[in-house]
Scaffold this motif. Structure first.
Motif, short mmCIF file in Angstrom:
data_model
loop_
_atom_site.label_atom_id
_atom_site.label_comp_id
_atom_site.label_asym_id
_atom_site.label_seq_id
_atom_site.Cartn_x
_atom_site.Cartn_y
_atom_site.Cartn_z
N THR A 294 0.84 -1.20 0.00
CA THR A 294 0.00 0.00 0.00
C THR A 294 0.87 1.25 0.00
O THR A 294 1.77 1.38 0.83
CB THR A 294 -0.93 0.03 1.23
N ASP B 82 -6.24 -0.90 -6.17
CA ASP B 82 -6.55 -0.11 -4.98
C ASP B 82 -5.39 -0.02 -3.98
O ASP B 82 -5.60 0.18 -2.79
CB ASP B 82 -7.79 -0.68 -4.26
N ARG C 43 -4.38 -1.83 2.95
CA ARG C 43 -5.19 -1.25 1.87
C ARG C 43 -6.67 -1.28 2.21
O ARG C 43 -7.39 -0.28 2.04
CB ARG C 43 -4.95 -2.04 0.58
N GLU D 222 -13.22 6.31 -4.72
CA GLU D 222 -12.92 4.94 -5.18
C GLU D 222 -11.59 4.85 -5.90
O GLU D 222 -11.02 3.76 -6.04
CB GLU D 222 -14.04 4.44 -6.09
N GLY E 139 -8.88 6.45 -4.79
CA GLY E 139 -7.84 6.77 -3.84
C GLY E 139 -7.51 8.25 -3.81
O GLY E 139 -6.54 8.67 -3.16
#
Length: 411
Positions: A128, A146, A339, A384, A386
């Motif tokens: 992440t 993501d 994440r 959505e 980030g």
């Protein structure tokens, strides 16, 4: 073992060479009763961002220090890698953090560096990332599974703000752009051009790219200014910005309005250029959250410096804080688990956590309690992609004493 980084150690380490590591050793995991949280710092404190990078790194470092100095069973183990504002070194640093077992990375700074680290390191290894300074629009559509987040807003918004200033505030109908040829420069220039022409009916006479590290930018300036535009937008970093503005003032009028982006928001720029730069103004993301006073006091106490006017320092603290909170909520040093908790700890109806009660927030998150982090730069609500769901910008000017805010603008 875990290396605790105390206040005096931080001061000594940061005062030393930019590439010196704030490295920690591997620590073990535990449950909600306390454990070691592992966070990598990957930031450019040399190269093109040598002027802006160190304060941003310092701001992020306040988070692990705050935890490690507190009366808590939690510790934050940190390893720092300098990207030198170069994609290749950023990838090497990112790989070093992965190989050392760090599940999350606070950084990088340059959009080009972050893009390469995300694609070559973070995404394939399930790490992440949360950048406090990468603003290129490219990240909004990045196929990142993501794993990439950021605490500053996208430059798609900043381009609109700059276009509005050029058209409505300054009253210009023609403009040119001179931009660094990387993800950051390309994206911001394109956003400005699109907005200036399609939203405000202006004409962009030229868009000229340049590379860092050149001895002169006279030819690029000549191309950009060949049709005598009303205003010139310059996108880049101080490393090349000094040369660009020296070349400009040697050959062109100081009466022309020049706009700059956040990457050139350096209070040292006029002194390094050798001019007052009264004709230059710019924009940068500006947040005003409940933690500003606490953050400013902590930064001044540790580094004997005022973070006000230093771009992305607030966003840097917030990026590190959200990562640590997400890791605490996850209960393990695993990239996918971090994440999956990034949005959980930063939005919703949970107990409000600010920089002032961050350690308490970490303990709550680890115990499974709902928390809602409200940061130095304001709410850190990720959409959505980030990206931040909302943003505010500072319109600034250069003065003899540095940089001063003219007004704040919300797109």
């Amino acid at each position: 073992m875990v290396r605790r980084i105390r206040r005096r150690q931080v001061l000594g380490g940061i005062a030393g060479a930019g590439v010196a590591g704030l490295a920690g050793c591997t620590g073990g995991d535990g449950g909600g009763s306390g454990r070691t949280i592992k966070m990598g710092l990957l930031m450019g404190v040399t190269g093109g961002l040598s002027n802006l990078g160190p304060p941003i790194r310092n701001a992020a470092q306040l988070v692990p220090q705050q935890v490690n100095d507190a009366d808590t069973d939690f510790e934050v183990d940190v390893q720092f890698e300098d990207t030198a504002t170069a994609a290749s070194q950023g990838v090497s640093g990112g790989n070093a953090l992965v190989n050392a077992g760090y599940p999350m990375i606070c950084g990088a700074l340059s959009s080009e560096v972050s893009l390469q680290v995300a694609n070559q390191v973070a995404i394939p290894n399930g790490i992440t990332m949360c950048s406090p300074a990468s603003t290129a629009p490219d990240f909004t559509t990045l196929e990142d599974n993501d794993y990439f987040f950021r605490t500053p807003p996208t430059d798609a918004l900043q381009g609109q703000v700059l276009a509005r200033i050029a058209s409505e505030r300054q009253g210009h109908s023609s403009a040119a752009t001179l931009y660094l040829n990387n993800a950051y420069g390309n994206g911001l220039s394109a956003g400005f051009v699109d907005s200036f022409e399609n939203e405000f009916g202006g004409t962009v006479t030229a868009s000229v790219s340049y590379s860092e590290g050149q001895n002169s930018y006279s030819s690029q300036l000549s191309e950009a200014l060949s049709d005598d535009p009303d205003v010139l937008l310059v996108v880049g970093y101080p490393g090349s910005g000094v040369t660009i503005f020296r070349d400009y003032y040697n050959d062109y009028s100081a009466d022309r309005d020049i706009l700059v982006s956040d990457g050139l928001q350096s209070g040292d720029l006029p002194a390094n250029v050798g001019r007052s730069m009264d004709n230059v103004t710019g924009t940068a993301p500006l947040g005003e959250g409940p933690g500003v006073e606490f953050f400013t006091e902590q930064y001044q106490q540790v580094y004997d410096a005022d973070p006000s006017g230093k771009p992305f320092t607030r966003q840097s603290y917030d990026a590190a804080a959200v990562l640590v909170l997400a890791n605490a909520a996850a209960g393990e040093n695993a990239g996918a688990a971090v994440r999956d908790n990034m949005r959980t700890v930063a939005q919703g109806d949970g107990q409000e956590v600010t920089p002032g009660n961050l350690v308490e927030g970490i303990e709550m998150a680890a115990n499974g309690d709902a928390v809602n982090y409200q940061g130095v730069s304001g709410p850190v609500a990720f959409d959505e992609a980030g990206d931040l769901a909302a943003a505010t910008y500072e319109y600034f000017e250069f003065t003899d004493s540095g940089v001063e805010t003219v007004e704040t603008i919300t797109p």
